[in-house]
Design an enzyme around this catalytic site. Structure first.
Site, mmCIF file in Angstrom:
data_model
loop_
_atom_site.group_PDB
_atom_site.id
_atom_site.type_symbol
_atom_site.label_atom_id
_atom_site.label_comp_id
_atom_site.label_asym_id
_atom_site.label_seq_id
_atom_site.Cartn_x
_atom_site.Cartn_y
_atom_site.Cartn_z
ATOM 1 C CE LYS A 203 36.750 51.284 25.319
ATOM 2 N NZ LYS A 203 38.017 50.752 25.843
ATOM 3 C CD GLU A 277 36.056 40.682 38.189
ATOM 4 O OE1 GLU A 277 37.059 40.981 38.887
ATOM 5 O OE2 GLU A 277 36.133 40.159 37.072
ATOM 6 C CB CYS A 311 40.898 40.343 38.583
ATOM 7 S SG CYS A 311 39.545 39.276 38.050
ATOM 8 C CD GLU A 408 44.707 43.542 40.037
ATOM 9 O OE1 GLU A 408 44.056 42.490 39.936
ATOM 10 O OE2 GLU A 408 44.222 44.670 39.799
#
Length: 504
Positions: A203, A277, A311, A408
């Site tokens: 996906k 992750e 990230c 973040e």
């Protein structure tokens, strides 16, 4: 060529890419390109202009169920899982070659759909994706168990046994990838899954589905059997169905920590294997003895690569107080020299964020940082009024409780924070819910090893940043995820161990 949507135009240089974009963007299920069962489509946009780039079939639960059924049938039928290892190796190698053959097309497509610099997409994303398949092409014939000499304490002394272990594929793997490195993240997921004999339902992110669909065409061209890889674009609801599906044996996810927790909750129904992750707020530590020009260049790359949409981005730069002013002056000068523009302009260093939603998110953090008392060393605003651009930004005068210090941001934004002592900076670096990556800059070899061992991060880089390689495991501590992708560790993610004992 220019494709026109309303008053805007998008230039497509590659004739093969023009042909790809002219074709309907369908779902790949059981070796065939098919429309959504609900006949739904969604739009994907060019971040440089905000214009529509393509319309893509929107997968529904019924489509997802069909894709899982195809993957299950392909796995249970057994020809893929039991294919001779050298034949699987040959196919994975062929996929790598095909990606290389389509390299220019993939690079241009990544730039158009994601916004990243086309040169970076070519040099890093596409080459690394090809390398990932090439690396895992070497693994099928190297997956081994062990032979054991068991004691069998409940057996008679004269009894003999032969015991061994087998490392076998998990089965049907649901894989959900993010929008920041669409092709590369697809490779990180698909390559080890195929190397170990699994089947896949992928996906892609709804913001950037196109490179996954082009990869699907490449996989078919390379000869992947029907049903082994299925691709279903769609929104988060499809990801939720995939992660909770009772006939999926494993789910692998790359994305935010918030969504990762939802994946874990969804996966508990059949206790499927989960690898994650997730987010990061990575520290980048510059000691007083560092080579300042190199450290400045590394810090710059650390928070501006992919416009900060990475990230592992170095979004907390800790600088020793003895060189703090000198370092900040050099960093600000380097930032001011960066060129902002579209990804297909070779002069562009900072390209647009992926979407208007992400633009608004980052602007919100910039405003929150200023309101909380942080000072802007350089940048600090949206750039222009067309496209989704942010000025590369460095904050000073921050405190650990600020949202820009702890959360973040996923944009070209970093903090410059002074420190005086080694223990102090290690404690500050580790003061985070994340632990994906970290870096340090020093000429002291002993300090490098000492500090690296104490930093709570899955990857630690010394005198470099963003040092990624297919053979090096990648993943995080704490809320940065579960498991490690790449390297031999990824083989473990996609296999399970069986013990076999035979009475002789």
């Amino acid at each position: 060529m220019s494709i026109t949507f309303g008053s805007e135009t998008t230039t497509i240089n590659s004739s093969r890419l023009r042909e790809f974009l002219d074709r309907p963007k369908q779902l790949l299920i059981n070796g065939e390109w098919v429309d959504s069962r609900a006949e739904k489509v969604f739009k994907t946009y060019n971040p440089a202009t905000g214009e529509v780039l393509a319309e893509v079939a929107q997968g529904t639960e019924a489509d997802l169920n069909a894709a899982v059924a195809a993957a299950r049938s392909a796995f249970e039928e057994g020809s893929w899982a039991r294919m001779r290892p050298n034949m699987r190796e040959e196919l994975l190698w062929r996929i790598s070659q095909k990606i290389t053959e389509w390299a220019d097309d993939f690079a241009e497509l990544e730039s158009l759909d994601n916004g990243k610099p086309q040169g970076i997409a070519a040099a890093f994303d596409v080459r690394s994706a090809a390398d990932c398949f090439r690396y895992y092409a070497g693994w099928p014939s190297k997956i081994q168990g062990s032979v054991n000499n068991p004691s069998m304490v409940l057996a008679p002394p004269e009894a003999e046994f032969h015991s061994y272990t087998r490392r076998e594929p998990v089965g049907v793997c649901g894989q959900i990838i993010p929008w920041n490195f669409p092709l590369l993240m697809a490779a990180w997921k698909i390559a080890p899954a195929l190397a170990t004999g699994n089947t896949v339902v992928l996906k892609p992110a709804e913001q950037t589905p196109l490179s996954a669909l082009l990869l699907g065409e490449v996989l078919m061209e390379a000869g992947i059997p029907d049903g082994v890889v299925n691709i279903v674009p769609g929104y988060g609801d499809i990801g939720a169905v995939l992660s909770s599906h009772a006939d999926v044996d494993k789910v692998a996810f790359t994305g935010s920590t918030e969504v990762g927790k939802k994946i874990v909750e969804s996966a508990k129904g059949n206790l499927k294997k989960v690898s994650l992750e997730l987010g990061g707020k990575s520290p980048n530590i510059v000691f007083a003895d560092a080579d300042i020009p190199n450290a400045v260049a590394g810090a710059l790359q650390g928070f501006t690569l992919n416009s900060g949409q990475a990230c592992e981005a170095g979004t907390r730069v800790y600088v020793h107080e003895d060189i703090y002013d000198e370092f900040n002056s050099a960093l600000a000068e380097a930032v001011e020299q960066l060129q902002i523009g579209p990804g297909n302009d070779p002069a562009s260093d900072i390209t647009p964020l992926v979407s208007e939603e992400q633009l608004n998110r980052v602007v919100g953090y910039l405003d929150a940082g200023k309101a909380a008392g942080a000072k802007v060393l350089v940048g600090g605003n949206r750039w222009g009024d067309t496209g989704y651009y942010i000025e590369p930004t460095v904050f000073t005068n921050t405190t650990p409780d600020m949202s820009i210090s702890r959360e973040e941001i996923f944009g070209p934004v970093t903090l410059s924070i002074p420190f005086s002592q080694e223990d102090e900076v290690i404690e500050a670096a580790n003061d985070s819910e994340y632990g994906l990556a970290a870096a340090l800059w020093t000429k002291d070899l002993s300090r490098a090893h000492r500090v690296a061992s104490r930093l709570q991060a899955g990857s630690v880089w010394v005198n470099t940043y963003h040092a990624l390689d297919s053979q090096l495991p990648f993943g995080g501590y704490h809320q940065s995820g579960w498991g490690r992708e790449l390297g031999p560790e990824s083989i473990e993610l996609y296999t399970q161990v069986k013990s076999v004992t035979i009475a002789l």
